[in-house]
Design a protein around this motif. Structure first.
Motif, mmCIF file in Angstrom:
data_model
loop_
_atom_site.group_PDB
_atom_site.id
_atom_site.type_symbol
_atom_site.label_atom_id
_atom_site.label_comp_id
_atom_site.label_asym_id
_atom_site.label_seq_id
_atom_site.Cartn_x
_atom_site.Cartn_y
_atom_site.Cartn_z
ATOM 1 N N ASP A 117 -6.992 8.070 2.135
ATOM 2 C CA ASP A 117 -6.684 6.985 2.911
ATOM 3 C C ASP A 117 -5.440 6.250 2.435
ATOM 4 O O ASP A 117 -4.652 5.800 3.394
ATOM 5 C CB ASP A 117 -7.712 5.673 2.615
ATOM 6 C CG ASP A 117 -9.029 5.952 3.014
ATOM 7 O OD1 ASP A 117 -9.128 6.859 4.049
ATOM 8 O OD2 ASP A 117 -10.020 5.251 2.443
ATOM 9 N N ILE A 118 -4.844 6.384 1.199
ATOM 10 C CA ILE A 118 -3.543 6.094 0.895
ATOM 11 C C ILE A 118 -2.498 6.706 1.526
ATOM 12 O O ILE A 118 -1.529 6.505 2.152
ATOM 13 C CB ILE A 118 -3.503 6.125 -0.756
ATOM 14 C CG1 ILE A 118 -4.378 5.155 -1.354
ATOM 15 C CG2 ILE A 118 -1.784 5.732 -1.005
ATOM 16 C CD1 ILE A 118 -4.244 3.805 -0.944
ATOM 17 N N THR A 119 -2.822 8.332 1.494
ATOM 18 C CA THR A 119 -1.797 9.073 2.087
ATOM 19 C C THR A 119 -1.880 9.209 3.325
ATOM 20 O O THR A 119 -0.601 9.341 4.225
ATOM 21 C CB THR A 119 -2.095 10.657 1.537
ATOM 22 O OG1 THR A 119 -3.670 10.840 1.793
ATOM 23 C CG2 THR A 119 -1.780 10.694 0.008
ATOM 24 N N ALA A 120 -2.541 8.940 4.156
ATOM 25 C CA ALA A 120 -2.891 8.854 5.631
ATOM 26 C C ALA A 120 -2.333 7.760 6.188
ATOM 27 O O ALA A 120 -1.716 7.699 7.142
ATOM 28 C CB ALA A 120 -4.298 9.004 6.219
ATOM 29 N N SER A 121 -2.267 6.581 5.370
ATOM 30 C CA SER A 121 -1.557 5.280 5.847
ATOM 31 C C SER A 121 -0.073 5.438 5.987
ATOM 32 O O SER A 121 0.503 4.483 6.561
ATOM 33 C CB SER A 121 -2.010 4.043 4.959
ATOM 34 O OG SER A 121 -1.372 4.242 3.838
ATOM 35 N N LYS A 122 0.611 6.348 5.561
ATOM 36 C CA LYS A 122 2.083 6.460 5.410
ATOM 37 C C LYS A 122 2.834 5.184 4.828
ATOM 38 O O LYS A 122 3.738 4.666 5.534
ATOM 39 C CB LYS A 122 2.598 6.727 6.723
ATOM 40 C CG LYS A 122 2.105 8.123 7.219
ATOM 41 C CD LYS A 122 2.399 8.483 8.776
ATOM 42 C CE LYS A 122 2.088 9.615 9.016
ATOM 43 N NZ LYS A 122 2.354 10.382 10.300
ATOM 44 N N GLY A 123 2.127 4.658 3.877
ATOM 45 C CA GLY A 123 2.657 3.270 3.335
ATOM 46 C C GLY A 123 2.159 2.074 3.832
ATOM 47 O O GLY A 123 2.515 1.074 3.441
ATOM 48 N N GLY A 124 1.289 2.234 4.822
ATOM 49 C CA GLY A 124 0.555 1.014 5.226
ATOM 50 C C GLY A 124 -0.377 0.379 4.153
ATOM 51 O O GLY A 124 -0.565 -0.867 4.315
ATOM 52 N N HIS A 125 -1.116 1.227 3.371
ATOM 53 C CA HIS A 125 -1.604 0.708 2.234
ATOM 54 C C HIS A 125 -0.786 0.264 0.781
ATOM 55 O O HIS A 125 -0.003 1.376 0.662
ATOM 56 C CB HIS A 125 -3.069 1.385 1.885
ATOM 57 C CG HIS A 125 -4.030 1.344 2.739
ATOM 58 N ND1 HIS A 125 -4.671 0.224 3.321
ATOM 59 C CD2 HIS A 125 -4.576 2.412 3.383
ATOM 60 C CE1 HIS A 125 -5.622 0.578 4.023
ATOM 61 N NE2 HIS A 125 -5.466 1.737 4.259
ATOM 62 N N SER A 126 -0.792 -0.802 0.506
ATOM 63 C CA SER A 126 0.039 -0.901 -0.797
ATOM 64 C C SER A 126 -0.642 -0.730 -1.916
ATOM 65 O O SER A 126 -1.878 -0.999 -2.242
ATOM 66 C CB SER A 126 0.528 -2.406 -0.803
ATOM 67 O OG SER A 126 -0.728 -3.348 -0.667
ATOM 68 N N SER A 149 4.465 8.902 2.027
ATOM 69 C CA SER A 149 5.347 7.910 1.625
ATOM 70 C C SER A 149 4.309 6.623 1.021
ATOM 71 O O SER A 149 3.105 6.508 1.647
ATOM 72 C CB SER A 149 5.874 7.198 3.238
ATOM 73 O OG SER A 149 6.920 8.051 3.658
ATOM 74 N N PHE A 150 4.885 5.807 0.118
ATOM 75 C CA PHE A 150 3.869 4.978 -0.751
ATOM 76 C C PHE A 150 4.761 3.615 -0.650
ATOM 77 O O PHE A 150 5.855 3.678 -0.896
ATOM 78 C CB PHE A 150 3.732 5.539 -2.211
ATOM 79 C CG PHE A 150 2.967 6.814 -2.177
ATOM 80 C CD1 PHE A 150 1.536 7.151 -1.728
ATOM 81 C CD2 PHE A 150 3.582 8.017 -2.345
ATOM 82 C CE1 PHE A 150 0.943 8.182 -1.848
ATOM 83 C CE2 PHE A 150 3.098 9.165 -2.678
ATOM 84 C CZ PHE A 150 1.769 9.148 -2.480
ATOM 85 N N ASN A 151 3.846 2.585 -0.633
ATOM 86 C CA ASN A 151 4.274 1.206 -0.574
ATOM 87 C C ASN A 151 3.858 0.694 -1.937
ATOM 88 O O ASN A 151 2.629 0.263 -2.064
ATOM 89 C CB ASN A 151 3.606 0.463 0.553
ATOM 90 C CG ASN A 151 4.090 -1.087 0.498
ATOM 91 O OD1 ASN A 151 4.992 -1.513 -0.373
ATOM 92 N ND2 ASN A 151 3.433 -1.900 1.360
ATOM 93 N N VAL A 152 4.673 0.651 -3.067
ATOM 94 C CA VAL A 152 4.456 0.485 -4.542
ATOM 95 C C VAL A 152 5.047 -0.686 -4.974
ATOM 96 O O VAL A 152 6.329 -0.880 -4.577
ATOM 97 C CB VAL A 152 4.844 1.907 -5.237
ATOM 98 C CG1 VAL A 152 4.384 1.107 -6.608
ATOM 99 C CG2 VAL A 152 4.239 2.997 -4.579
#
Length: 229
Positions: A117-126, A149-152
């Protein structure tokens, strides 16, 4: 929010079947009740082929919604609407039950249930991750080799990362499974603000190391064997 989310309790194929059933009932009512086809003395449908069919479609839809203001006059039309009403009774009851469970499940389900879910969101999930940690190295590797892409949000400690998740500032964090379970059972034992979800996505085995001449490994071995049994 998705304006079509009201249809989520049913699969798209089921909605298609419902629409086809409504159309088939409308055609049946039109053939049975329309003045241009019916031998009955009176009809609640308008005269004319197009107007009569649209009126039959309207009658079929209103029976589905429970707001019928027209009534069939022929026995064929009455039997068709009786079957239609029974079908719609089942559909409405099933939709109501599924809607209730859907709303309850949506309220308690976490936004993230697994690593994909994290990887598929392309940074959508923080995410909240400590600086200079194994998690930071892992994210850098994933981004470099797989283009994720990660939103960290970077923190100084794992405690801060857990607190950010608990406050709702971020969606998730990740840590060694043993540490996470210990933290949730001991540090968060009195609250329900955090939960562990998903399966471990990178299993790592643990081992106990002893000096060659140390015999303290014997009680540890016995305990491990006991726990395995």
């Amino acid at each position: 929010h998705d304006p079509l989310s009201f249809g989520a309790p049913f699969d798209d194929l089921l909605w298609l079947c419902v629409a086809i059933e409504i159309l088939l009932i409308a055609i049946t009512i039109y053939l049975m009740e329309a003045p241009v086809h019916s031998i009955a003395d009176e009809s609640d449908l308008q005269d004319g082929k197009i107007a009569g069919f649209l009126d039959a479609l309207y009658m079929s839809c209103t029976f589905m919604l429970g707001t019928a203001d027209k009534a069939p006059k022929t026995w064929g039309g009455k039997l068709a609407l009786l079957a239609h009403g029974w079908f719609m009774l089942i559909i409405v009851a099933s939709y109501t039950a599924n809607l209730a469970s859907f709303l309850v499940a949506g309220a308690i389900s976490p936004s993230v249930s697994q690593w994909s879910d994290i990887t598929a969101s392309k940074g959508g999930h923080s995410l909240a991750v400590p600086r200079d940690s194994a998690q930071m190295t892992f994210l850098e590797y994933e981004a470099k080799h797989y283009g994720y892409s990660f939103n960290v949000t970077w923190t100084d400690t794992m405690q801060e990362a857990f607190d950010l998740v608990a406050s709702g500032a971020v969606d998730a964090t990740f840590e060694d499974e043993a540490f996470s379970q210990y933290y949730l059972l001991n540090e968060r034992a009195n609250g329900c603000d955090l939960m562990a979800v998903g399966r471990p996505f990178h299993d790592v085995a643990y081992a106990l190391a002893f000096h060659l001449d140390n015999i303290d490994f014997i009680p540890f071995s016995e305990a491990i064997v006991y726990l395995r049994e």
